[in-house]
Write a protein that holds these residues in place. Sequence first.
Motif, mmCIF file in Angstrom:
data_model
loop_
_atom_site.group_PDB
_atom_site.id
_atom_site.type_symbol
_atom_site.label_atom_id
_atom_site.label_comp_id
_atom_site.label_asym_id
_atom_site.label_seq_id
_atom_site.Cartn_x
_atom_site.Cartn_y
_atom_site.Cartn_z
ATOM 1 N N ASN A 1 0.822 -1.197 0.000
ATOM 2 C CA ASN A 1 0.000 0.000 0.000
ATOM 3 C C ASN A 1 0.863 1.257 0.000
ATOM 4 O O ASN A 1 0.600 2.215 -0.742
ATOM 5 C CB ASN A 1 -0.922 0.003 1.216
ATOM 6 N N LEU A 2 1.901 1.272 0.830
ATOM 7 C CA LEU A 2 2.772 2.440 0.924
ATOM 8 C C LEU A 2 3.447 2.728 -0.407
ATOM 9 O O LEU A 2 3.502 3.883 -0.867
ATOM 10 C CB LEU A 2 3.818 2.213 2.016
ATOM 11 N N GLU A 3 3.934 1.668 -1.057
ATOM 12 C CA GLU A 3 4.616 1.859 -2.339
ATOM 13 C C GLU A 3 3.635 2.301 -3.422
ATOM 14 O O GLU A 3 3.933 3.199 -4.220
ATOM 15 C CB GLU A 3 5.317 0.571 -2.757
ATOM 16 N N GLN A 4 2.455 1.692 -3.442
ATOM 17 C CA GLN A 4 1.486 2.061 -4.477
ATOM 18 C C GLN A 4 1.002 3.498 -4.305
ATOM 19 O O GLN A 4 0.844 4.228 -5.302
ATOM 20 C CB GLN A 4 0.293 1.098 -4.449
ATOM 21 N N MET A 5 0.789 3.940 -3.066
ATOM 22 C CA MET A 5 0.369 5.320 -2.858
ATOM 23 C C MET A 5 1.456 6.305 -3.296
ATOM 24 O O MET A 5 1.156 7.402 -3.774
ATOM 25 C CB MET A 5 -0.011 5.554 -1.393
ATOM 26 N N HIS A 6 2.714 5.901 -3.162
ATOM 27 C CA HIS A 6 3.810 6.741 -3.667
ATOM 28 C C HIS A 6 3.677 6.915 -5.176
ATOM 29 O O HIS A 6 3.783 8.037 -5.699
ATOM 30 C CB HIS A 6 5.155 6.112 -3.320
ATOM 31 N N TYR A 7 3.398 5.822 -5.897
ATOM 32 C CA TYR A 7 3.263 5.912 -7.349
ATOM 33 C C TYR A 7 2.011 6.690 -7.747
ATOM 34 O O TYR A 7 2.020 7.452 -8.727
ATOM 35 C CB TYR A 7 3.229 4.511 -7.962
ATOM 36 N N ILE A 8 0.931 6.515 -7.010
ATOM 37 C CA ILE A 8 -0.295 7.246 -7.321
ATOM 38 C C ILE A 8 -0.066 8.743 -7.149
ATOM 39 O O ILE A 8 -0.485 9.553 -7.986
ATOM 40 C CB ILE A 8 -1.459 6.746 -6.435
ATOM 41 N N ASN A 9 0.608 9.119 -6.065
ATOM 42 C CA ASN A 9 0.922 10.538 -5.875
ATOM 43 C C ASN A 9 1.801 11.064 -7.003
ATOM 44 O O ASN A 9 1.629 12.192 -7.478
ATOM 45 C CB ASN A 9 1.617 10.748 -4.529
ATOM 46 N N GLU A 10 2.751 10.244 -7.435
ATOM 47 C CA GLU A 10 3.624 10.666 -8.531
ATOM 48 C C GLU A 10 2.821 10.831 -9.823
ATOM 49 O O GLU A 10 3.041 11.772 -10.591
ATOM 50 C CB GLU A 10 4.754 9.660 -8.727
ATOM 51 N N ALA A 11 1.871 9.919 -10.041
ATOM 52 C CA ALA A 11 1.034 10.027 -11.231
ATOM 53 C C ALA A 11 0.168 11.274 -11.183
ATOM 54 O O ALA A 11 -0.053 11.936 -12.198
ATOM 55 C CB ALA A 11 0.162 8.780 -11.366
ATOM 56 N N PHE A 12 -0.309 11.605 -9.997
ATOM 57 C CA PHE A 12 -1.165 12.774 -9.835
ATOM 58 C C PHE A 12 -0.418 14.064 -10.157
ATOM 59 O O PHE A 12 -0.991 14.979 -10.739
ATOM 60 C CB PHE A 12 -1.652 12.862 -8.384
ATOM 61 N N PHE A 13 0.832 14.162 -9.778
ATOM 62 C CA PHE A 13 1.475 15.467 -9.763
ATOM 63 C C PHE A 13 2.655 15.579 -10.721
ATOM 64 O O PHE A 13 3.620 16.264 -10.436
ATOM 65 C CB PHE A 13 1.905 15.818 -8.330
#
Length: 512
Positions: free
Chosen positions: A208-220
């Motif tokens: 979860n921690l790693e995926q949220m990092h990628y999602i944030n990167e995709a967002f911004f």
Amino acid sequence: MDIHELATSPLSLGVIALSVASIGLYVKHSSSTTKNGGRSLPPGPPPDFLIGNLRQFPKNHTSAGFAEWAKEYGDIVHAQIPGIRFIVVNSYPLAQELLAKRPNTTAHRKVGNMVRDVMGLTWGLPVLPPGDKHAEVRKMLRSAIGPRRVGHHDAVIEMCAARLALKLQTVKGDPSQLILGELGRLITTVTYGEEMWKTMGDDLAKWNLEQMHYINEAFFNFWLVDIFPFMRFIPSWTPGAYFKKMGNRSTWLSNQIRYTPFVKARKLHNSGDLGPSIASDLLEEFGATENTQDALATLYLNGADTTSTAVTAFCHALFLFPEVAQKSYAEIVAVTEGMRLPQIADRARLPYTEAAWKETFRWNAFLPLDIPHMTSQDEVVNGYLVPAGSVIMPNNEFMLMDPRVWGDPKNFRPERFLEPGADSLPNPLTVTFGYGMRTCPGLYLADRVGFQYSICMAMLFNVLPLEGKCIPDPATIEYTDTALRLPIGFECQFVPRDEKAKHLLKTLALEA
């Protein structure tokens, strides 16, 4: 500039991956007074030929850049870059009118190629288009954690809040990772049961921690694949194709989070060993369907981040504003007599602390931009045309710091929610958790968990600077430029307030 540099250039376009449209949209050389169907587009920065407002678009801290536009152009602003027409909304009443009252035409999403095809994130509730699947997943989550059922989890929430309090005693530095980890454990337990946490908790938390990092990167970040779809076929070994490596890893993580715990939960449920959990409730009520699986995965993936950020923000407020911390402490002790931890049932008797919780959401909003909506047909609001296919960006930061509404928005002042006329103020939690059919269905759980964690912290501890340090001037604090922003350089220690607090902590340690 190579592919990597282009794909991750610092054009913080606020969830570009969720909102990009086709490159076939030609950006006309026009001003904000362009007429279309007898209506004007909203005002906005004058565009350049072909590239529209690409040069003027905020390069970082997007919501702050949008706030500057609001000062110049007003409550609704139009901007355009190749492939995307933005409508930035800087007024809560206007957001309610456009997004809450017209959900059939303004609740759509435009999912870009990076998220949809490269990262494989098409199943989560935040990106699902309106339709049967979106409606049923929302129905499941309302059934499990809506206002009538969320109280079923109070015992677990109170136990986990006490466990966090015990661990805070050891913190000398940034508490955010500990808070995130403990919230992750709670969300896993509430979603899939205690047995799942015991056997898979570490893996789930890590994924979860790693995926949220990628999602944030995709967002911004700005991704060329969203403008040029053919780029998704570039092999991941191509020099500079970082977006493909990131996408491959994200896809793997997405599959682990979506499928692995559900398969185990179904086996435990069939054997009678799953135990009390949302998974057990949904399997009983709706069966082992794909929508059940995706509702659980959505809750797990998105449940910890927003709540942990809110708790960290409250902790930071206790640190920056000791007078607020003291008032909350005094109120809580008046209810508990300092002899027990506060309970969820005590909340109605804690009006000042409730106000401080709301002020935490309002002051330097930790979710500065809402996930954008998209219009499916032309709409008219405030006399302006909002064309079909427009990406609507609610600017939470400006709404919650608008001096026309708040008077002294830069001051952290919980009393504003207790004064005459407070009922007319927007509820910062409502602003944060979205609009209409896009309102986050986890808001009741997140609010309940976050408040309980925060009041235990406020009762037990003085949140103090490290030895030799002092409390910084709030005006000097910098924040991360991410979807969920956190204070940079926040380091503190948690010192028990008095002998009663020490005794309570010793008792909790013996019971742990």
